[in-house]
Design a protein around this motif. Structure first.
Motif, PDB file in Angstrom:
ATOM      1  N   ILE A 403       7.703  -5.389   5.272  1.00  0.00           N
ATOM      2  CA  ILE A 403       7.861  -4.816   6.606  1.00  0.00           C
ATOM      3  C   ILE A 403       6.866  -5.452   7.569  1.00  0.00           C
ATOM      4  O   ILE A 403       5.870  -6.039   7.159  1.00  0.00           O
ATOM      5  CB  ILE A 403       7.588  -3.297   6.605  1.00  0.00           C
ATOM      6  CG1 ILE A 403       6.199  -3.022   6.022  1.00  0.00           C
ATOM      7  CG2 ILE A 403       8.646  -2.547   5.835  1.00  0.00           C
ATOM      8  CD1 ILE A 403       5.684  -1.661   6.374  1.00  0.00           C
ATOM      9  N   LYS A 404       7.202  -5.327   8.847  1.00  0.00           N
ATOM     10  CA  LYS A 404       6.266  -5.710   9.891  1.00  0.00           C
ATOM     11  C   LYS A 404       5.643  -4.396  10.358  1.00  0.00           C
ATOM     12  O   LYS A 404       6.359  -3.515  10.827  1.00  0.00           O
ATOM     13  CB  LYS A 404       7.068  -6.346  11.026  1.00  0.00           C
ATOM     14  CG  LYS A 404       6.312  -7.403  11.782  1.00  0.00           C
ATOM     15  CD  LYS A 404       7.180  -7.954  12.903  1.00  0.00           C
ATOM     16  CE  LYS A 404       8.051  -9.099  12.399  1.00  0.00           C
ATOM     17  NZ  LYS A 404       9.033  -9.536  13.400  1.00  0.00           N
ATOM     18  N   ALA A 405       4.353  -4.255  10.183  1.00  0.00           N
ATOM     19  CA  ALA A 405       3.708  -2.988  10.533  1.00  0.00           C
ATOM     20  C   ALA A 405       2.821  -3.177  11.746  1.00  0.00           C
ATOM     21  O   ALA A 405       2.180  -4.214  11.908  1.00  0.00           O
ATOM     22  CB  ALA A 405       2.864  -2.482   9.371  1.00  0.00           C
ATOM     23  N   GLN A 406       2.821  -2.153  12.574  1.00  0.00           N
ATOM     24  CA  GLN A 406       2.005  -2.194  13.774  1.00  0.00           C
ATOM     25  C   GLN A 406       1.083  -0.977  13.715  1.00  0.00           C
ATOM     26  O   GLN A 406       1.543   0.139  13.560  1.00  0.00           O
ATOM     27  CB  GLN A 406       2.968  -2.102  14.949  1.00  0.00           C
ATOM     28  CG  GLN A 406       2.344  -2.039  16.283  1.00  0.00           C
ATOM     29  CD  GLN A 406       3.396  -1.644  17.316  1.00  0.00           C
ATOM     30  OE1 GLN A 406       4.205  -0.749  17.081  1.00  0.00           O
ATOM     31  NE2 GLN A 406       3.389  -2.323  18.434  1.00  0.00           N
ATOM     32  N   SER A 426      -1.559  -7.065   2.249  1.00  0.00           N
ATOM     33  CA  SER A 426      -0.982  -7.334   3.562  1.00  0.00           C
ATOM     34  C   SER A 426      -1.555  -8.592   4.182  1.00  0.00           C
ATOM     35  O   SER A 426      -2.644  -9.028   3.843  1.00  0.00           O
ATOM     36  CB  SER A 426      -1.265  -6.183   4.513  1.00  0.00           C
ATOM     37  OG  SER A 426      -0.942  -4.987   3.889  1.00  0.00           O
ATOM     38  N   GLN A 442      -1.206  -6.202  13.878  1.00  0.00           N
ATOM     39  CA  GLN A 442       0.115  -6.395  13.257  1.00  0.00           C
ATOM     40  C   GLN A 442      -0.041  -7.016  11.891  1.00  0.00           C
ATOM     41  O   GLN A 442      -0.724  -8.023  11.753  1.00  0.00           O
ATOM     42  CB  GLN A 442       0.987  -7.279  14.141  1.00  0.00           C
ATOM     43  CG  GLN A 442       1.585  -6.486  15.281  1.00  0.00           C
ATOM     44  CD  GLN A 442       2.284  -7.359  16.291  1.00  0.00           C
ATOM     45  OE1 GLN A 442       2.428  -8.560  16.092  1.00  0.00           O
ATOM     46  NE2 GLN A 442       2.702  -6.752  17.381  1.00  0.00           N
ATOM     47  N   GLU A 444       1.991  -8.028   8.037  1.00  0.00           N
ATOM     48  CA  GLU A 444       3.182  -8.059   7.188  1.00  0.00           C
ATOM     49  C   GLU A 444       2.751  -7.462   5.869  1.00  0.00           C
ATOM     50  O   GLU A 444       1.740  -7.883   5.306  1.00  0.00           O
ATOM     51  CB  GLU A 444       3.651  -9.499   6.997  1.00  0.00           C
ATOM     52  CG  GLU A 444       4.253 -10.042   8.273  1.00  0.00           C
ATOM     53  CD  GLU A 444       4.629 -11.508   8.195  1.00  0.00           C
ATOM     54  OE1 GLU A 444       5.039 -12.038   9.234  1.00  0.00           O
ATOM     55  OE2 GLU A 444       4.499 -12.132   7.110  1.00  0.00           O
ATOM     56  N   TYR A 470       6.643   0.784  11.740  1.00  0.00           N
ATOM     57  CA  TYR A 470       7.039  -0.430  11.037  1.00  0.00           C
ATOM     58  C   TYR A 470       8.524  -0.681  11.092  1.00  0.00           C
ATOM     59  O   TYR A 470       9.302   0.207  11.375  1.00  0.00           O
ATOM     60  CB  TYR A 470       6.565  -0.400   9.582  1.00  0.00           C
ATOM     61  CG  TYR A 470       7.128   0.712   8.729  1.00  0.00           C
ATOM     62  CD1 TYR A 470       6.367   1.836   8.449  1.00  0.00           C
ATOM     63  CD2 TYR A 470       8.408   0.620   8.173  1.00  0.00           C
ATOM     64  CE1 TYR A 470       6.854   2.840   7.638  1.00  0.00           C
ATOM     65  CE2 TYR A 470       8.898   1.625   7.371  1.00  0.00           C
ATOM     66  CZ  TYR A 470       8.127   2.732   7.106  1.00  0.00           C
ATOM     67  OH  TYR A 470       8.602   3.731   6.313  1.00  0.00           O
TER      68      TYR A 470
END
Ligand code: GTP
Length: 595
Positions: A403-406, A426, A442, A444, A470
């Protein structure tokens, strides 16, 4: 159309959407004081108790502004990341959005992610600084953040308090003045976007839609474009506090449709309704099927209740189209179901609803994400249950979802957050200062690491200041192995987990320790072992109980004996007998409790 305004309220969780919605409904007299109760739109019991919105809702209000009466369609949206697919659909049905920011919290991860969603859909944003009544409110600082984020003027921000009713007339005026009326061709072919559905046990599923082009009349023959299914529009209408049947829903408006649909799967949020005669040439863009992210087994505690559980699952699914399931068998637990959920919160909610609404007592097994296993024979297997993992000798490689997490946090916690994220395998991709002391990071990261306890840990290390959002980005090759747990020498498939090889030893050891704490002592000793393939990597022992509990009740004091037995029975509620060992629900979740 000139007098219609469609808007939603977007915000980070708990920033006060539902409360403000209540005030708007009150002020426009959509609900009388008699019918008013807090968080009117959160009509599921669970929503009220937990104080969260799970499903989106829509409601229509009338509002007279400068002598003209407007129809305002409010679409309330959930704030939790598990339910963000509902947010994106709701946003697509609007021309404008109220963006609420809690004056004591400032901008959070979902403030930003929802804002981006809204901007991608070209919505007009009305910034609202909410909860200004709170003693801890920092109106000027938070306004600075909002100006930075939105590039708006300071005086465009409306100070408000949903709790005290401050700012409500200003917000309603801004909705009329700043949000454009819907566009669309009233005489063109019908295109109506389905953005919600509600299950009604008597009349079938109610479909909630936004009419983008054309008009829909009672009795029309319509087709859902993604499923290809055809229906009669038996009843259409608008949504007030109750449904109000109408003969026609005009272009630009929001309404409901009832056609006796009994199967939840036929109604897909994001699908387009059109006419069978003169159909639209294409559906409304952007339809995406909801994808479950987390999988777990659900088993009845009492094996004889399997059929009852199936019935309960079928009924629950009618109300929760995001829930997917299929029958599964476990050597340890017998017959049950493998279920797919949007996230851990969704999973908890399903378990709770099964227990409350259907009176089932169930065990859920270790949650897992969905892996792709490429075998040496070149096949791709989809594996979401550890028990289905093939023998390592036949695996070429394994891919896991990323996932792309913010993450947004106060600057002082950045170090701790980076540490946590590294521990979770990550990769830091970007770091931006939103203001002098708020940072957006940010990453991944593997979904499996987020699913477990990431969110709780993030909250702990940031003292509640960090927020997370995410999105799924795709699969990547990873070195995963199956970690088995054996009790007295027998493998218990429902306790095994798929973990990263680098962590397997540590996890095996900690899992055994945790299970030792969680397994109740029994008449005999229980050996707990963790194994990878044939290799035992950790061992713990639960000692036997020294005395029979009943031995305490000397003599024949029947009532005391009975009480004791009843007490034991209660304690047993969420336990399953596997072989001769009793395993409580907590033990199946032990893997989540490992630090
Ligand atoms: P979700 O539906 O879960 O996303 O939450 P929400 O954004 O709808 O928030 P909700 O309206 O449920 O409010 C969250 C909490 O904040 C509740 O305890 C409310 O009572 C409180 N709250 C909401 N608005 C205000 C406000 O203006 N002032 C104060 N002091 N508290 C508020």
């Amino acid at each position: 159309m000139k007098h219609i305004r469609n808007f939603c309220i977007i915000a980070h969780i708990d920033h006060g959407k539902s409360t403000l919605a209540d005030r708007l409904l009150e002020f426009t007299k959509t609900v009388g004081a008699r019918d008013m109760q807090a968080q009117l739109l959160d009509d599921m019991d669970l929503e009220r108790e937990r104080g969260i919105t799970i499903k989106s809702h829509a409601i229509q209000m009338n509002y007279t502004y400068q002598g003209e009466t407007y129809t305002l369609n409010l679409i309330d949206t959930p704030g939790h990341v598990d339910f963000s697919y509902e947010v994106s659909r709701s946003i697509a049905a609007c021309e404008g959005a109220l963006l609420l920011v809690d004056a004591s919290q400032g901008i959070e991860a979902q403030t930003i992610s929802n804002l981006y969603l809204a901007m991608n859909n070209d919505l007009v944003i009305i910034p609202v600084l909410n909860k200004i009544d709170l003693p801890g409110a920092m109106p000027e600082e938070v306004k600075d953040e909002m100006v930075d984020l939105l590039g708006c003027e300071r005086d465009e921000i409306i100070p408000a308090s949903g709790k005290e009713g401050i700012g409500v007339p200003e917000i309603l005026a801004a909705i009329v003045e700043r949000i454009p009326a819907p566009k669309g061709d009233p005489n063109g072919p019908l295109q109506a976007l389905i953005f919600d559905s509600v299950f009604n046990s008597y009349r079938g599923i109610e479909v909630i839609f936004r009419n983008v082009n054309g008009r829909i009349r009672k009795g029309d023959r319509v087709k859902f474009m993604a499923t290809g299914k055809e229906y009669f529009a038996d009843e259409i209408g608008t949504l007030r506090l109750d449904k109000e049947p109408k003969d026609v829903i005009e272009c630009g408006d929001v309404g409901y449709l009832i056609s006796g649909i009994k199967v939840a799967k036929e109604v897909k949020v994001g699908d387009t309704i059109t006419h069978i005669e003169q159909p639209a040439s294409s559906p409304i863009q952007g339809f995406e099927e909801v994808k479950p992210m987390v999988f777990a087994g659900i088993y009845p505690v009492d094996t004889s209740e399997f059929e009852d559980l199936r019935e309960a699952m079928e009924k629950l699914q009618l109300n929760d189209a995001a829930l997917v399931w299929e029958p599964e068998t476990s050597a340890a637990l017998g017959f049950g179901f493998r279920c797919g959920f949007l996230g851990m919160l969704h999973m908890e909610i399903v378990q709770e609803r099964l227990e409350r609404e259907f009176d089932m007592t169930v065990i859920t097994t270790v949650p897992s994400v969905r892996f792709e296993v490429i075998t040496t024979r070149g096949e791709t297997l989809i594996v979401s249950a550890p028990a289905d993992m093939p023998d390592p000798s036949s695996i070429d490689w394994i891919e896991e979802p990323f996932i792309k997490a913010q993450i947004i946090s106060k600057a002082e916690y950045v170090g701790a957050i980076m540490g946590l994220c590294m521990e979770k395998r990550s990769i830091l991709k970007n770091q931006v200062y939103l203001t002098a002391d708020r940072v957006e990071l940010q990453f991944e990261m593997p979904l499996a690491e987020v699913v477990f306890d990431f969110f709780d840990k993030l909250k702990t290390i940031s003292r509640g200041y960090a927020s997370l959002d995410y999105e799924f980005m795709g699969n990547r090759e990873s070195n995963m192995v199956k970690l088995d747990i054996m009790l007295n020498g027998d493998r218990v498939d429902a306790l095994s987990a798929i973990v990263h090889r680098d962590k397997a030893y540590e996890w095996g050891k900690k899992l055994c320790e945790k299970l030792r704490e969680l397994l109740p002592r029994q008449q005999f000793e229980i050996a707990i072992q963790a194994a990878i393939g044939q290799k035992i990597i950790a061992r713990e022992t639960v000692k036997a109980l020294r005395k029979d509990v009943l031995a305490k009740c000397y003599g024949g004091d029947i009532s005391r004996k009975r009480k004791l037995l009843e007490k034991q029975k209660k304690g047993k509620k969420r336990m399953r007998q596997v072989g001769n060992v009793e395993i409580p629900q907590e033990a199946f979740m032990a893997v989540l409790k490992i630090n």
